[in-house]
Design a protein around this motif. Sequence first.
Motif, PDB file in Angstrom:
ATOM      1  N   ILE A  27       8.230   8.786  -7.843  1.00  0.00           N
ATOM      2  CA  ILE A  27       8.969   9.309  -9.289  1.00  0.00           C
ATOM      3  C   ILE A  27       9.417  10.728  -9.162  1.00  0.00           C
ATOM      4  O   ILE A  27      10.390  10.767  -9.930  1.00  0.00           O
ATOM      5  N   GLY A  28       8.793  11.363  -8.453  1.00  0.00           N
ATOM      6  CA  GLY A  28       9.321  12.814  -8.123  1.00  0.00           C
ATOM      7  C   GLY A  28      10.686  12.955  -7.759  1.00  0.00           C
ATOM      8  O   GLY A  28      11.432  13.555  -8.205  1.00  0.00           O
ATOM      9  N   ALA A  39       0.735  -1.062   0.114  1.00  0.00           N
ATOM     10  CA  ALA A  39      -0.199   0.155   0.006  1.00  0.00           C
ATOM     11  C   ALA A  39       0.907   1.213  -0.086  1.00  0.00           C
ATOM     12  O   ALA A  39       0.608   2.374  -0.890  1.00  0.00           O
ATOM     13  N   ALA A  40       1.885   1.262   0.816  1.00  0.00           N
ATOM     14  CA  ALA A  40       2.702   2.358   1.004  1.00  0.00           C
ATOM     15  C   ALA A  40       3.315   2.538  -0.544  1.00  0.00           C
ATOM     16  O   ALA A  40       3.552   3.908  -0.772  1.00  0.00           O
ATOM     17  N   ILE A  94       2.178   2.354  -3.150  1.00  0.00           N
ATOM     18  CA  ILE A  94       1.307   2.633  -4.424  1.00  0.00           C
ATOM     19  C   ILE A  94       1.031   4.310  -3.640  1.00  0.00           C
ATOM     20  O   ILE A  94       0.984   5.117  -4.577  1.00  0.00           O
ATOM     21  N   PHE A  95       0.626   4.365  -2.511  1.00  0.00           N
ATOM     22  CA  PHE A  95       0.547   5.965  -1.915  1.00  0.00           C
ATOM     23  C   PHE A  95       1.582   6.754  -2.182  1.00  0.00           C
ATOM     24  O   PHE A  95       1.517   7.943  -2.457  1.00  0.00           O
ATOM     25  N   LEU A  96       2.917   6.111  -2.225  1.00  0.00           N
ATOM     26  CA  LEU A  96       4.172   6.852  -2.318  1.00  0.00           C
ATOM     27  C   LEU A  96       4.643   6.944  -3.880  1.00  0.00           C
ATOM     28  O   LEU A  96       5.612   7.830  -4.093  1.00  0.00           O
ATOM     29  N   PRO A 116       3.830   8.535  -6.496  1.00  0.00           N
ATOM     30  CA  PRO A 116       3.956   9.815  -7.302  1.00  0.00           C
ATOM     31  C   PRO A 116       5.155  10.655  -6.527  1.00  0.00           C
ATOM     32  O   PRO A 116       6.229  11.095  -7.315  1.00  0.00           O
ATOM     33  N   TRP A 117       5.271  10.465  -5.204  1.00  0.00           N
ATOM     34  CA  TRP A 117       6.304  11.179  -4.733  1.00  0.00           C
ATOM     35  C   TRP A 117       7.817  10.559  -4.946  1.00  0.00           C
ATOM     36  O   TRP A 117       8.793  11.284  -5.278  1.00  0.00           O
TER      37      TRP A 117
END
Lengths: 323, 306
Positions: free
Chosen positions: A50-51, A40-41, A43-45, A47-48
Motif C-alpha cells: 500500500i505504501g 501469506a506473502a 498479507i505480510f507485504l 502495508p508495504w
Amino acid sequence: MSLAELQHLTADRRGKPRLRSEERKEQRKLRRVSERDNKAAAIFLLPWLIGLAGLTVGPMLVSLYLAFTDYNLLQDANFTGFDNIVKMINDERLHQSLGVTFAYVLIGVPLQLVVALVLAMLLDRGMRGLSFYRSALYLPSLLGGSVAIAVLWRVIFGDDGLFNGLLAFFGVTGQNWISNPDTALSTIILLHIWQFGSPMVIFLAGLRQIPRQYYEAASIDGASAWRQFRSVTLPLLSPIVFFNLVLGIINAFQSFTQAFIVSGGTGGPADSTLFYTLYLYQEGFGSFLMGYASSLAWLLLVIIGAFTAVNFWAAKYWVFYDD
Amino acid sequence: MTTETADQPSLSPAPAPASSRTAPPVTGKPARTSLARAGKHVLMVAMVVIALYPVVWMAVSSLRPEGRIFTDTGILLDTFNPENYTNGWNALSHPFGTYLLNSAIVTLGSIIGNLVSCSMAAYAFARLSFRFRRTTFAIMLMSIMLPIHVVIVPQYVIFAQLGWINTFLPLIVPKFLAVDGFFVFLMVQFIRGLPRELDEAARIDGAGHARIFLQIILPLMKPALATAAIFTFIWTWGDFFTQLVFVTDPALYTVPVALRSFVDAQSQSSYGAMFAMNVVSLLPVLLAFAVGQRYLIRGIATTGMK
C-alpha cells in the motif's frame, strides 16, 4: 550485497546434487508448503505494498506529470509541455543553487571522509579507551543534522560568536562569517565535516575485518607505514570507502536543514547558501509553484542518479574486491 | 578489543635478557611506542575537545546570564542561572512542553509504525518464497535511495485532499506502510541470520506463518527491533523537512519547527532562552544514545546508516 547474496542462495539450490528419494519427497512437501506462501506473502507485504503504491510509485507518476504542468495547488494543473524545462534552462537562481550544492557535495563529502578515515586509522590500532573516543567522536553525527545545532552554528559564526571570540584570543579580528557571501557556505561545509563520526564508525568496523597477517607480512617485507597504508589498508578498505562515498553524495545532495536554518530560510546572503532542496522548497511550498517544484525534484533525481552511476563506473578503477 | 591485547606483549621486557646484543632494540622500542601512544592519546583528546566544544559551550552558555553569552568563550560554569530555561519555555505562543509532547506523539507513532510494518515486510522477504520476490526486493532497495523531494508534492496534495494537513497523520501513517526501506533491509538481513530449523520445526508442529512470525521470529529479532526503534527515534525527533511541510499550525509544532520559529523571532536578543531550548531538544537524543549506544554503533557498522 544482499542481492548478490540472494542470487548466491538460489544458485546453490539449483546446483544441488540429486537427493535420495525420501529426501526428495520431503523437499517436495516443503516446496508445496512454500508455494502456498504467495497468499501469506501478500498479507505480510500488504502495508508495504500500500505504501509503495500510494506513497511512492503513485506520487512519482503524479510528480512526473506535474513536472510538465503549471500546477500551483489552487488551480487545476494545465499541461504546459516543456515550459518548465525552458524555465529551468533560463533560471539563474536554479543555476546558482546547483553551483552551491555541487560545491557543498564535492568539497564537503570527500573532506568528511578523509577526516573520518584518518581518525579511524588512528583509533584502530587497539587503543586504550577506544570505545570512549568512538562514542565521543560519533556524537556530532548524532546531533549535527538537528535544527538545534544549525541554530548554534548560526550563533557561533555570527558577529560576536564563539568563533570570533576564539580568533580574538589569537589576536585575529574576525568577521560575520554567516552574513558574508564568500564565507557563509564554508561554515555549512564545516558543519558537514564536523559530522565525521558515522563514516568513522563504519571505517572502524571495516578496518577490523582486515587480517593482521597482511600487515605482519608487509612489515617483514620491509614495507613502511605509508606503504602498508597504500598497499594493504586502502585496497582492502576501498569497498567501504566506496559505499560511504556513494551514500554520502546521495545524502549531501538532499541536505536541507542546515542551509535553511543558517540562512533563515532565504538561502542568503546573496543566494550563497541556496541549497538545491532549499530552492525547491521555496518554489514548491513558498510560492506554491508545485509544477515547477516537481520538475526540480526530477532534475535532482536525475543528478543523483548520474552521480551514482558515475561512481559505480569509476569504482572499476579503484575499488578492490578480495575474491 | 582483541587487538588491544595483541599489542600488549611489546610492552613487557624480553624474557631472556641474557643476550645483551638484542637488548637495546627491545628496550628502545617500548619507550618509543609508549611515547607514540601518549602522543596519540593527546591527539585524540584534542579531537574530542574540538568535536564537542560547540555543544558543551552551548550547554554552559544556556546557564549563563544573557549578557555573558557573547563575551565568554570558555566552558567553565561559575554561575548557575536557570532563568533562560523558564524564559525559553514560555517564549513562543505555546509552552515548550506542547512541542515536546507533539514531537513525542509523532516519534512514538513512527516507532510503532516502523516496527510493525517493517518487520512484517522483512519476514516475507526473508522467509517466504513467492512470485516476484526478487523484483519486489529490488524495488524495496531502490526506494531507500529515492529522495523524498520527488514524492513530497503529490503526497502533500493527497494529504491535503484527505484533510490531513495540520494533523500528525502525514507524519505517522506512512511509517505504518513501511516506507522506510532501510529498516526492512536491516531486519531482512537479521532474519536471514536466524537458523531456519527453528521455523521448520514449528511448521512441522503445525504452526502457520502468523504464529512462526509472532512467536519465533519476532522474539528472536529483538536486537534488530531495538536498532530500528532507536534510529527511528533519532531521525523522527530531528526530522525537519517533512514536519515543516506538513505542520503549519503553531499548536501542532514539533520541536524542530518550534526551534526554527525561535530563530525567526530573534530580533530581540534572547539567545540564552534559545540556547536553553536547544539543549532541551537535544537531551532526549543524548538519552537515547546513552541507552542504546550498543545497538546504534552496531547498526551503523552493519548497514551504514547515518
